[in-house]
Write an enzyme that holds these catalytic residues in place. Structure first.
Site, mmCIF file in Angstrom:
data_model
loop_
_atom_site.group_PDB
_atom_site.id
_atom_site.type_symbol
_atom_site.label_atom_id
_atom_site.label_comp_id
_atom_site.label_asym_id
_atom_site.label_seq_id
_atom_site.Cartn_x
_atom_site.Cartn_y
_atom_site.Cartn_z
ATOM 1 N N ALA A 247 0.816 -1.210 0.000
ATOM 2 C CA ALA A 247 0.000 0.000 0.000
ATOM 3 C C ALA A 247 0.853 1.265 0.000
ATOM 4 O O ALA A 247 2.086 1.225 0.000
ATOM 5 C CB ALA A 247 -0.928 -0.017 1.214
ATOM 6 N N HIS A 248 0.165 2.408 0.007
ATOM 7 C CA HIS A 248 0.840 3.700 -0.087
ATOM 8 C C HIS A 248 1.731 3.974 1.122
ATOM 9 O O HIS A 248 1.456 3.566 2.230
ATOM 10 C CB HIS A 248 -0.187 4.834 -0.255
ATOM 11 C CG HIS A 248 -1.252 4.858 0.793
ATOM 12 N ND1 HIS A 248 -2.587 4.768 0.492
ATOM 13 C CD2 HIS A 248 -1.203 4.977 2.133
ATOM 14 C CE1 HIS A 248 -3.302 4.827 1.589
ATOM 15 N NE2 HIS A 248 -2.478 4.966 2.610
ATOM 16 N N ASN A 249 2.843 4.662 0.834
ATOM 17 C CA ASN A 249 3.793 5.150 1.846
ATOM 18 C C ASN A 249 4.572 4.035 2.543
ATOM 19 O O ASN A 249 5.258 4.290 3.539
ATOM 20 C CB ASN A 249 3.091 5.996 2.932
ATOM 21 C CG ASN A 249 2.479 7.266 2.389
ATOM 22 O OD1 ASN A 249 2.128 7.340 1.221
ATOM 23 N ND2 ASN A 249 2.321 8.259 3.233
#
Length: 338
Positions: A247-249
């Site tokens: 997922a993001h980050n």
């Protein structure tokens, strides 16, 4: 992090007063104050608009340079003294409205009128297979192979001697040298960020990137989402198996190994040389230390120190988990134990 203009076209700065009008927020500060960028509260610089959302029960991380905020009443207490403020019930939504008025992802304007954009830079020693498309401003390095029907979006950078498999898509990403993407990998799509808005739930815009360092390998049909404001990073020589979701980050260190069907939630940090078994799930914002091993099908919800081996759901030190499994088997099958 400064929004990368290779991937997001700047539409111009706004004033605090203009953002207040766009979002119906209550303004406290100079309406002519220029807002020149967007960021998370933890990484905001002078001129950036940051947001504080949630129930306000715990103090958020706030950059010492942050000076312009959109917040709700619950987080009003955490806004630094002297900072300019916009107050609204939906600070994350108001922040996204301002962001979309200041930046536009370039791939949303990509028409693909020519298969390889005249503005792309493809080394003469690279090979682009039939059906592959390369967007404006993209760069492909010497000796790299772009597979059939692959898509490289505007501004994407591919280093030397990379292999970009058939039917892959790469957006808002920087790839080092000797990177391998197997068929169907999806790099740089927006993550599963959802925000509350006056009319219900909305998708949160993402303005970060994916960075795949040298010698990274990504399996078939694996997805790696770009960051919201920061970057999603896979460290040098990290190897990700097929059918995984990152997922993001998320940030992986060097030489991380992750087996198939894993799911890594947003903003997780994984240390160098960690080994993640198949079907492992890790909850958001968890920190995994260097050299950690996670047994297959583990579900991790808390931080792990360097060098530990955990298993089970919820995951715990491996010896403790194995003792609990053995005890449960004895209780479930008392006749076999007599």
């Amino acid at each position: 992090m400064t929004v990368d203009p290779r991937f997001y076209a700047p539409l111009g700065a706004l004033t605090l007063g203009q953002i207040a009008e766009l979002t119906d927020a209550v303004m406290e500060g100079d309406g002519d104050l220029p807002v020149t960028g967007i960021a998370s509260a933890a990484n905001a610089q002078a001129g950036d608009l940051a947001f504080l959302d949630g129930n306000g029960k715990s103090a958020p991380e706030i950059s010492a340079n942050a000076g312009i905020f959109v917040t709700n009443e619950a987080n009003f207490q955490y806004v630094p003294e002297g900072a300019s403020k916009l107050v609204t019930r939906f600070p994350r939504y108001a922040h996204s409205v301002a962001a979309l008025a200041m930046y536009k992802p370039r791939h949303l304007d990509w028409t693909g009128e020519s298969r390889i954009s005249p503005d792309a830079q493809v080394h003469e020693g690279a090979y682009v297979s039939p059906g592959a498309v390369i967007g404006p401003g993209a760069v492909v390095g010497e000796g790299s192979w772009i597979g059939p029907n692959a898509s490289l979006g505007p501004g994407v950078q591919v280093g030397r001697h990379c292999q970009i498999g058939a039917n892959t898509s790469v957006f808002c990403a920087l790839l080092g040298d000797h990177v391998t993407l197997l068929a169907g990998a999806r790099i740089g799509e927006a993550g599963f960020g959802v925000l509350a808005a006056p009319d219900g739930q909305r998708d949160a815009p993402h303005f970060g990137r994916v960075i795949l360092q040298d010698h990274v390998s990504i399996g078939a049909n694996t997805c790696i989402d770009r960051g919201v404001f920061e970057d999603t990073i896979m460290g040098e020589r990290t190897k990700i198996d097929n059918l995984s979701q990152i997922a993001h980050n998320v940030v992986f260190g060097r030489s991380v190994i992750m087996a198939a069907f894993g799911g890594i939630s947003g903003s997780v940090r994984v240390g160098n040389h960690a080994m993640i078994g198949g079907r492992v799930g890790i909850a958001d914002h968890v920190r995994v230390g260097d050299g950690v091993s996670l047994a297959a099908s583990s579900g991790l919800f808390r931080n792990i120190e360097d060098g530990e081996t955990w298993g089970g759901t919820p995951a715990k030190p491996i010896r403790q988990w194995m003792r609990e499994v053995a005890w449960l088997q004895k209780q479930a099958n008392p006749k076999k134990n007599n």
